[in-house]
Design a protein around this motif. Structure first.
Motif, PDB file in Angstrom:
ATOM      1  N   ASP A   1       0.456  -0.922   0.089  1.00  0.00           N
ATOM      2  CA  ASP A   1       0.648  -0.090   0.130  1.00  0.00           C
ATOM      3  C   ASP A   1       1.594   1.315  -0.023  1.00  0.00           C
ATOM      4  O   ASP A   1       0.381   2.677  -0.892  1.00  0.00           O
TER       5      ASP A   1
ATOM      6  N   LEU B   1       1.667   1.550  -3.744  1.00  0.00           N
ATOM      7  CA  LEU B   1       1.324   1.754  -4.401  1.00  0.00           C
ATOM      8  C   LEU B   1       0.492   3.839  -4.184  1.00  0.00           C
ATOM      9  O   LEU B   1       0.720   4.582  -5.255  1.00  0.00           O
TER      10      LEU B   1
ATOM     11  N   LYS C   1       1.279   6.979  -6.693  1.00  0.00           N
ATOM     12  CA  LYS C   1       0.680   8.099  -7.032  1.00  0.00           C
ATOM     13  C   LYS C   1       1.032   9.064  -7.116  1.00  0.00           C
ATOM     14  O   LYS C   1       0.707   9.862  -7.714  1.00  0.00           O
TER      15      LYS C   1
ATOM     16  N   LEU D   1       1.152  -6.851  -5.708  1.00  0.00           N
ATOM     17  CA  LEU D   1       0.015  -6.973  -6.091  1.00  0.00           C
ATOM     18  C   LEU D   1       0.160  -8.419  -5.973  1.00  0.00           C
ATOM     19  O   LEU D   1      -0.898  -8.976  -5.132  1.00  0.00           O
TER      20      LEU D   1
ATOM     21  N   ARG E   1      -3.536 -10.067  -4.336  1.00  0.00           N
ATOM     22  CA  ARG E   1      -4.156  -8.540  -5.351  1.00  0.00           C
ATOM     23  C   ARG E   1      -3.967  -8.594  -7.039  1.00  0.00           C
ATOM     24  O   ARG E   1      -3.685  -8.259  -7.360  1.00  0.00           O
TER      25      ARG E   1
ATOM     26  N   ASP F   1      -6.682  -9.024  -9.158  1.00  0.00           N
ATOM     27  CA  ASP F   1      -7.595  -7.877  -9.831  1.00  0.00           C
ATOM     28  C   ASP F   1      -6.699  -6.728  -9.957  1.00  0.00           C
ATOM     29  O   ASP F   1      -6.523  -5.688 -10.477  1.00  0.00           O
ATOM     30  N   ASP F   2      -6.012  -5.802  -9.538  1.00  0.00           N
ATOM     31  CA  ASP F   2      -5.248  -4.469  -8.761  1.00  0.00           C
ATOM     32  C   ASP F   2      -4.128  -4.680  -9.899  1.00  0.00           C
ATOM     33  O   ASP F   2      -3.872  -3.376 -10.550  1.00  0.00           O
TER      34      ASP F   2
ATOM     35  N   LYS G   1      -5.302  -4.590 -13.698  1.00  0.00           N
ATOM     36  CA  LYS G   1      -5.818  -2.970 -13.352  1.00  0.00           C
ATOM     37  C   LYS G   1      -3.957  -2.036 -13.998  1.00  0.00           C
ATOM     38  O   LYS G   1      -4.566  -1.645 -14.764  1.00  0.00           O
ATOM     39  N   LEU G   2      -3.186  -2.445 -13.254  1.00  0.00           N
ATOM     40  CA  LEU G   2      -2.053  -1.576 -13.358  1.00  0.00           C
ATOM     41  C   LEU G   2      -0.904  -2.161 -14.563  1.00  0.00           C
ATOM     42  O   LEU G   2      -0.644  -1.746 -15.215  1.00  0.00           O
TER      43      LEU G   2
END
Length: 673
Positions: A162, A165, A169, A191, A196, A198-199, A202-203
């Protein structure tokens, strides 16, 4: 001339503290004054390597020079930090950073900081990396992509995805820095490790949307992630995209895919991937073989694992020590210890250097089949490779002798273990408690509990559980209950396993009411009954002839979310076989198939033994054939049952064929007396 006089004043003021020759410092200052940074770094590194005393206390040197030459403070700290980073000397560099901050000196260059960040990450000092990143950020240095990447990498390696990430950002939205492949690869891999997926997807999509072409590392991370999550179709889809992009799958790609198929018990497809890999000119590595050996062995097909080993030997592929230990472990767990030793001997002739782990696998394997003489022989042979028995070696031997109730020999090995520098561990004492419990020497069990305390080892739930189990096995249920109460009084929280021991004992004695009362107490203490709890209840009902009630209980437990396992079904099948109700026994086996519960050798042993006793040799043949189709390799007990069945039916040729098969598998041959 003014600079030279200034240097002379500085030199005389610090000479007594530095105890150095003038020339190296004069030269360093001269190089920095004329902006010859790389030459200054080379000089510093040379003086450090040559152990020039003035360059051994770099933080002191920095302080002295920076105070005397303030305009050079930034370039000086940069040169010293860069030199330390290149020589992998992180501590003096961090000391200089600390002095810069404490004295509010001009900051070193970001380039030198980045070199230090790289050094810290390469030596797995992730906390120091993040601390340094935060410090230079607080100084107002404008961070670049490299610094962010090292910080994100450290977050991921530290398990803080986290924070990684959040940095990602901030890098994009605050500092307007465009991520690169490395940025995405680090985060995608992190991830997946945190499950994780799904994340990670997305990346991956964001990466493609930015027009950044995934690398082999990116594709392999996605493939490995999908494989470990069980989504093999998605993994193959990514492999297809990889090929379309012009990149070719490498050994890592294939290893991930093979690992995924092995986890899914789809070993044939794993072997097909191996063939494809070789056809594409790739050479399998040690990890490739360890994956396949493990997958085949877990699937109960050690024969296929041996065949793969033979194929690897024919083709000249290297089997490393790790792959060797995996193969030997599978063979030993299947009871084929002599075959495992034969494999090791052949690999040693090919140049493999055995490890203690490999020898421990063989020792433990022989101990599991109660061949302690062979186990001791293996231990004695370790010295020829400069290896010595360790705590694991001794614990395997001690546990085997305890299981065989040969306690004097077990105690002798405890003494030898201590003489060789290995004090007894919790596992050692637990084995002794278990052994003396089996031998009904409960007084000695309590003495061992006291001995544990004397050497600073606190008895665990397992320690007490071993003694409780011994009481129960010897029909001393009252003593087991009293020990249970003592555990609670000592503020040791009983585990599910402790409850299960008593529940099993009450169920076996026919006191189902008391067993269910314990289940309620377990729930009140915050523990959830597991499948072992349920199996104990079902076994108790079957033992006392209440097989129908046991089956009703199984369906009730299934409705409550507990999935029956192979032991549950084997218990019920055995119950119906004992009641001569073969129809219901076979119905249960079909139910197992429908629910995806894999049959075991024990399942078929129960059915085949019963059919054999009823003279139904045709059904015996059919069941044995079905067992082989499920890739279940016969063990010694199964061979014994089948040979006996054929001999009783007058089919000596089939019995002889099975005896020959046992010999080929390096198993002791069963002959009817």
């Amino acid at each position: 001339m003014a600079k030279s006089l200034n240097f002379q004043r500085f030199f005389h003021s610090v000479k007594s503290n530095l105890k150095v020759e003038e020339e190296p410092i004069r030269k360093l200052i001269s190089l920095l004054e004329t902006d010859r940074f790389q030459a200054a770094v080379s000089l510093t590194k040379s003086e450090i390597i040559s152990k020039n005393p003035q360059f051994q206390a770099l933080s002191h040197l920095y302080q002295s020079l920076a105070n005397s030459f303030p305009p050079l403070a930034s370039s000086l700290s940069s040169a010293l930090i860069a030199s330390c980073a290149q020589l992998k000397l992180a501590e003096p560099a961090l000391d200089i950073i600390a002095h810069v901050g404490e004295n509010q000196h001009p900051s070193p260059s970001l380039h030198s900081i980045n070199l230090l960040l790289e050094n810290l990450v390469s030596t797995r000092r992730y906390s120091d990396t993040l601390s340094l990143f935060s410090k230079i950020d607080s100084w107002g240095i404008r961070l670049d992509l490299f610094a962010y990447n090292k910080a994100m990498q450290s977050c991921v390696k530290s398990g803080d995805i986290d924070r990684a990430l959040a940095l990602f950002k901030r890098m994009k939205e605050k500092d307007w820095i465009v991520p690169d492949k490395f940025s995405y690869n680090v985060l995608i891999s992190g991830l997946w490790k945190e499950k994780r997926g799904d994340d990670a997807e997305k990346l991956f999509d964001e990466m493609l949307g930015r027009g950044i072409s995934p690398s082999e590392v990116t594709y392999n991370s996605m493939i490995d992630g999908y494989c470990k999550s069980g989504n093999l179709d998605a993994a193959f889809s990514v492999k297809g995209r990889m090929l379309i992009s012009g990149l070719k799958p490498n050994v890592i790609t294939y290893n991930s895919l093979m690992n995924g198929f092995c986890r899914a018990r789809r070993t044939e497809e794993s072997k097909n991937l191996l063939a494809e890999m070789e056809a594409n000119g790739l050479v399998p590595d040690g990890f490739t073989f360890s994956i396949l050996f493990d997958g085949l062995s877990r699937n109960g097909d050690t024969e296929a694992a041996v065949d793969l080993f033979e194929e690897a030997m024919r083709k000249g592929f290297k089997i490393d020590s790790y792959a060797c230990s995996v193969l030997l472990n599978g063979l030993c767990k299947d009871g084929r210890v002599s075959k495992a030793e034969e494999v090791l001997e052949r690999l040693v002739k090919k140049g493999l250097v055995p490890t203690t782990v490999i020898y421990n696998t063989l020792v433990d394997g022989y101990c599991r089949v109660w061949d302690v003489d062979a186990a001791i022989r293996v231990v004695e042979s370790m010295s020829s490779y400069g290896l010595k028995a360790d705590r694991f070696t001794y614990n395997s031997l001690i546990n085997a002798f305890c299981k065989m109730e040969r306690m004097k020999e077990a105690e002798n090995f405890v003494i030898e273990m201590g003489e060789n520098g290995f004090g007894p561990s919790i596992e050692t004492f637990n084995s002794l408690i278990d052994g003396y419990g089996r031998a009904n020497n409960f007084e000695r069990c309590f003495e061992i509990l006291e001995e544990m305390e004397k050497v600073g080892l606190k008895p665990t739930v397992v320690s007490y559980g071993s003694l409780m189990n011994a009481f129960c096995k010897n029909k001393k249920l009252n003593e087991a209950v009293k020990l249970f109460e003592d555990i609670v009084d000592k503020d040791i929280a009983p585990s599910v396993q402790i409850y299960n021991i008593l529940i099993d004992a009450y169920s076996a004695s026919g006191d189902q009411h008391k067993a269910l009362e314990l289940v309620d107490n377990m729930k009140k203490s915050g523990l959830s009954p597991d499948i072992i709890t349920c199996n104990s209840l079902i076994k108790g009902l079957c033992k006392h002839g209440h097989v129908s009630d046991a089956q009703i209980l199984m369906h009730k437990l299934r409705d409550e979310g507990l999935r029956p396992d192979v032991i549950t079904y084997n218990t019920l099948i055995s119950g119906y076989c004992s009641a001569s109700d073969m129809h219901k026994a076979l119905q249960l086996r079909e139910e197992m198939k429908q629910l995806g519960v894999q049959s075991s050798i024990a399942t078929y042993h129960i059915l085949i033994s019963t059919m054999s006793n009823h003279g139904k040799i045709k059904e015996v043949d059919e069941l044995y054939h079905q067992m082989l189709q499920e890739n279940l390799a016969p063990d010694f007990g199964m061979y014994k049952t089948m040979i006996s069945a054929y001999m009783r039916s007058g089919d000596g040729s089939k019995a002889t064929a099975l005896q020959k098969e046992m010999a080929e598998r390096s198993m002791p041959i069963y002959e009817m007396s």
